[in-house]
Design an enzyme around this catalytic site. Structure first.
Site, short mmCIF file in Angstrom:
data_model
loop_
_atom_site.label_atom_id
_atom_site.label_comp_id
_atom_site.label_asym_id
_atom_site.label_seq_id
_atom_site.Cartn_x
_atom_site.Cartn_y
_atom_site.Cartn_z
N GLN A 1 0.82 -1.17 0.07
CA GLN A 1 -0.08 -0.03 0.11
C GLN A 1 0.88 1.17 -0.12
OE1 GLN A 1 -1.66 -1.16 4.08
NE2 GLN A 1 -1.49 0.91 4.26
N CYS B 1 -5.07 0.24 3.74
CA CYS B 1 -4.97 -1.20 4.44
C CYS B 1 -6.35 -1.90 4.31
CB CYS B 1 -4.37 -1.43 5.75
SG CYS B 1 -5.30 -0.38 6.84
N HIS C 1 -5.48 -1.02 11.86
CA HIS C 1 -4.79 -1.54 10.62
C HIS C 1 -5.77 -2.78 10.23
CE1 HIS C 1 -1.75 -2.31 7.47
NE2 HIS C 1 -1.44 -3.20 8.17
N ASN D 1 0.17 -9.17 5.36
CA ASN D 1 0.41 -7.76 5.36
C ASN D 1 0.21 -7.14 4.03
OD1 ASN D 1 0.44 -4.98 6.54
ND2 ASN D 1 1.85 -5.57 7.90
#
Length: 464
Positions: free
Chosen positions: A85, A91, A385, A406
């Site tokens: 990102q 996110c 997040h 992630n």
């Protein structure tokens, strides 16, 4: 909030000023006592050398947590390489698009494929502007000092969002491959974009509130808002590029076979290639605070992005139920969008999220411990997040650690994947998105019941 509340606030401020006059101050004698006690403790002197030179977290890192959280899992879904990102707060949309990407990789034998985050970003910004305008109009009879108006103006819009907000975008605008609308400088680094977009939204808020105060008609106000939205649309096209109305989907699968599907729309692409019924999914949270009893549904006032879109809604459950639902979905072969407080007790470089990742209590000889409920109630933690659960290690029927995809690129963690201890999930994970079929009849009925409305600033209104 009105004039009466404003006067009440002035009265409270006056009392606070009076209390300040009688507050005990720090004395020189008190500080001298502290200094003497500190100097007598040899441990303080030794620890200070490390902390001053290396920093707090580096000095307190516990290498043993790496051993306990080795990246090996009994359930480990194939997901491909991680996305990035970059310098943006997207996110939540990366996590959602990644769950779709996982499905497409397996269904169509794709490699290194991504859906366009920039396309989704464009329409989210556009819709958030309209959502802000409508909330400004809905609160136009309140003083600028009211908490609701101040909340709106503090951050008119931002990059973050919630699961149900991304669903609203997908259902209205569909999705496209990244090749159909690649990243732009302003999507990968959104600081300037947000700065100028918020300047415009606050300026427009002045105009809209003044029009309401002057008694302008709804037709005149909506006409003015339409002109504002046109400027927003132009601003976004100049900054992010043009969202495609039609495109061709061209790819070569892992068997080297060539494919092309022509003249698709974002909606037909979503239906054909993603093929997910978004209404089959619900948001499950764990918020063990006194104001949110378990097995009840909740929503948050003024939280959303698409006017007329999906209501942000949660079912609050205990952590044991929370984890059982997550395991059930992973066992079925489907990854999970989830939200957490990623900055707490986690190492970015090695990708360890564990309660013992750092021994800060021992480093300073200070107890920083709070319960999950206390952290939520006192502003110490909230969801910051969103990522994707892609695996779990289950030993003797109990989860011990979780695999996390992630969206920070492959230079962190294990090629972009993190390991989350089960205890860390207990303390800092707040939300998962689960297919309805895994809920019990009682849980589903509780979710579908009329939700309790939480204040806009409630920690469960935090945007990932």
């Amino acid at each position: 909030m009105g004039i009466v509340s404003a006067r009440g606030e002035e009265h409270s401020l006056g009392l606070a000023v009076e209390r300040m006059k009688n507050m005990p101050e720090i004395t020189q004698e008190m500080t001298a006592e502290f200094a003497k006690t500190y100097a007598a403790n040899d441990k303080h002197q030794v620890v200070a050398h490390s902390v001053i030179k290396n920093g707090i977290t580096a000095s307190g890192e516990n290498i043993a947590s790496h051993v306990e959280n080795a990246p090996v899992f009994s359930i480990d879904l194939a997901t491909g390489a991680v996305a990035n990102q970059k310098q943006s707060g997207r996110c939540w949309m990366f996590a959602a698009l990644n769950t779709f990407r996982h499905k497409m990789l397996n269904s169509f034998k794709l490699k290194d494929f991504e859906l366009s985050q920039n396309y989704t970003f464009f329409w989210d910004k556009y819709e958030k502007a309209n959502y802000f305008y409508e909330n400004i109009l809905a609160t136009a009879d309140q003083d600028l000092t009211s908490r609701e108006v101040a909340f709106l103006l503090q951050m008119p819009q931002q990059d973050g969002g919630q699961w149900d907000m991304i669903v609203s975008i997908f259902q209205k605008y569909g999705v496209v491959p990244k090749a159909a609308m690649p990243e732009s400088t302003n999507s990968s680094n959104s600081r300037d974009l947000n700065n100028y977009l918020n300047k415009k939204l606050r300026k427009d808020a002045v105009t809209l509130r003044e029009m309401v105060a002057a008694g302008k008609s709804d037709a005149d106000i909506q006409s003015a808002k339409k002109a504002m939205l046109e400027e927003i649309y132009n601003f976004l096209r100049i900054s992010l590029g043009t969202p495609p109305e039609t495109f061709d989907f061209e790819y070569r699968d892992e068997d080297k076979n060539y494919h092309i599907d022509q003249n698709l729309t974002p909606q037909t692409f979503f239906e054909k290639y993603v093929g997910v019924n978004l209404d089959d999914y619900v948001s499950i949270i764990n918020a063990p605070t006194a104001d949110k009893p378990y097995d009840k549904s909740y929503t948050v006032s003024m939280l959303g992005n698409v006017v007329g879109g999906k209501q942000v809604k949660y079912l609050n459950v205990d952590m044991d139920s929370f984890k059982k639902l997550a395991i059930a979905q992973l066992e079925s072969g489907e990854s999970i969008w989830f939200g957490c407080d990623v900055g707490q007790s986690s190492t970015r470089d090695s990708g360890i999220m564990a309660m013992d990742a750092f021994d800060i209590n021992g480093l300073f000889d200070i107890d920083f411990t709070m319960t999950k409920a206390e952290r939520l109630d006192y502003g110490e933690s909230l969801m910051t997040h969103a990522m994707v659960l892609t695996g779990v290690d289950v030993v003797d029927g109990q989860s011990t650690k979780w695999k996390v995809e992630n969206s920070w690129g492959d230079k962190v963690g294990e090629k972009g994947f993190f390991v989350m201890s089960d205890a860390w999930m207990d303390e800092y994970t707040y939300q998962i998105v689960i297919r309805k079929e895994f809920l019990s009849p009682e849980q589903l009925a509780a979710f579908e019941a009329e939700p309790k409305v939480l204040a806009p600033w409630d920690p469960m209104g935090a945007l990932a």
